[in-house]
Scaffold this active site. Structure first.
Site, PDB file in Angstrom:
ATOM      1  N   HIS A 118       0.818  -1.229   0.000  1.00  0.00           N
ATOM      2  CA  HIS A 118       0.000   0.000   0.000  1.00  0.00           C
ATOM      3  C   HIS A 118       0.847   1.272   0.000  1.00  0.00           C
ATOM      4  O   HIS A 118       0.310   2.361  -0.226  1.00  0.00           O
ATOM      5  CB  HIS A 118      -0.926   0.019   1.221  1.00  0.00           C
ATOM      6  CG  HIS A 118      -1.909  -1.104   1.261  1.00  0.00           C
ATOM      7  ND1 HIS A 118      -2.782  -1.365   0.228  1.00  0.00           N
ATOM      8  CD2 HIS A 118      -2.143  -2.060   2.202  1.00  0.00           C
ATOM      9  CE1 HIS A 118      -3.521  -2.430   0.543  1.00  0.00           C
ATOM     10  NE2 HIS A 118      -3.148  -2.871   1.726  1.00  0.00           N
TER      11      HIS A 118
HETATM   12 ZN   LIG Z   1      -3.880  -7.339   2.991  1.00  0.00          ZN
END
Ligand SMILES: [Zn+2]
Length: 323
Positions: free
Chosen positions: A137
């Site tokens: 992320h």
């Molecule tokens: Zn994850």
């Protein structure tokens, strides 16, 4: 790469574990799954696993982090509030930044170095597993979803800079964590030589449509997806995808175990046996295609996550490790 020998190495340091004043109990993340997985392997094979292990001694230095991340992002990591937000642990904002750096960020930089070493190693041995990493992320200028450093993107940058691979060489990222790998898709948004297959639960975080648009082979699932459908989608897509892209010089497998049926965040319903079958399929497909591969752990938030990891690593060592 037909001559790649495919002899696995495991990259691990006890420094991967994250301890910070008991606050880790506020987060569903098992922040010691790294050593727990390692200890399962150590109990089973003892000194023989040590001979296959490489231990990173130093965290990734700032010059290496700068190959991907902005100066502003790296400077902001000196602020507790920023770190707490990226890690989604609000109570951390009250801790001194120095403690957060030594207890949380340093282990993540060590794991980032582990992914770099794994990538360098895989080009020689065919297979390298970093028992941490997979911070998919994190993007150039921000951290989110428990990710602050993009270890895979940094590893690709290091391989390119050292000319272990060229900027034109094909690289593939296979992201099977339950969450969409939006950070990697953002970093490589303009880089067509990095090919991304991402299978994820579309019903959960991060809902990043702009990043999802970059995925070469997007396989969105719905909450509750079970073994049979999960494996059918993967087995139908991965071999075809690999045939549609130039032969990759290296593959990064983001093997999140948060697809597990007990996982509170992934919200998929894949069993322990299903996860092992998934990982075996990826291992066999890449190895049969002659593609050197790196596995990183990524998400996995239950007390059983370390065992799921150990099952898959053990399978690799039994199959290719001559152990
Ligand atoms: Zn994850």
């Amino acid at each position: 790469m037909a001559t790649t020998p495919f002899q696995p190495r495991v990259i691990y340091s006890p420094g991967y574990d994250i301890h910070f004043l008991g606050l880790e109990k506020l987060h569903p993340f098992d922040s010691c799954k790294y050593s727990r997985a390692w200890n399962v392997l150590l109990d089973r094979w003892g000194d023989r696993i040590q001979s296959l292990c490489i231990t990173p001694t130093d965290p990734a230095p700032v010059d290496m982090l700068r190959m991907v991340h902005t100066d502003d992002h790296l400077a902001q990591l000196g602020r507790s509030r920023y770190v707490a937000s990226a890690l989604e642990l609000d109570s951390l904002r009250f801790l001194p930044a120095g403690i957060l750096d030594s207890r949380v960020l340093r282990p993540m930089r060590l794991a980032t170095m582990g992914t770099v070493i794994a990538a360098q190693t895989a080009l020689n041995t065919g297979i390298a597993i970093n028992l941490s990493g997979g911070y998919h992320h994190a993007s150039q200028d921000r951290g989110e979803g428990f990710c602050v450093y993009s270890d895979i993107a940094i590893a690709i940058a290091v391989l390119r800079q050292s000319q272990a691979i060229t900027a034109d060489d094909s690289v593939v990222i296979i992201d099977l964590d339950a969450h969409q790998g939006n950070g990697l898709a953002r970093i490589f948004h303009q880089d067509a030589t990095v090919h991304i297959l991402d299978m994820y639960n579309r019903d959960i975080y991060p809902h990043d449509a702009w990043a999802a648009n970059r995925i070469n082979c997007a396989l969105p699932l719905t909450s509750g997806t079970r073994d049979e459908r999960y494996l059918r989608v993967l087995q139908g897509a991965l071999p075809v995808f690999l045939q549609t892209i130039p032969q990759p010089q290296i593959a990064f497998y983001n093997a999140g175990t948060d697809i597990y049926e007990q996982d509170p965040l992934g919200r998929l319903s894949v069993s322990q046996q299903g996860i092992l079958a998934r990982d075996r399929f990826v291992f066999q497909t890449l190895t049969n295609a002659g593609i050197p591969w790196v596995m990183v752990l990524s998400g996995g938030y239950t007390q059983e996550s370390y065992q799921l990891v150990a099952d898959s690593v053990a399978d690799v060592l039994q199959t290719w490790g001559r152990i």
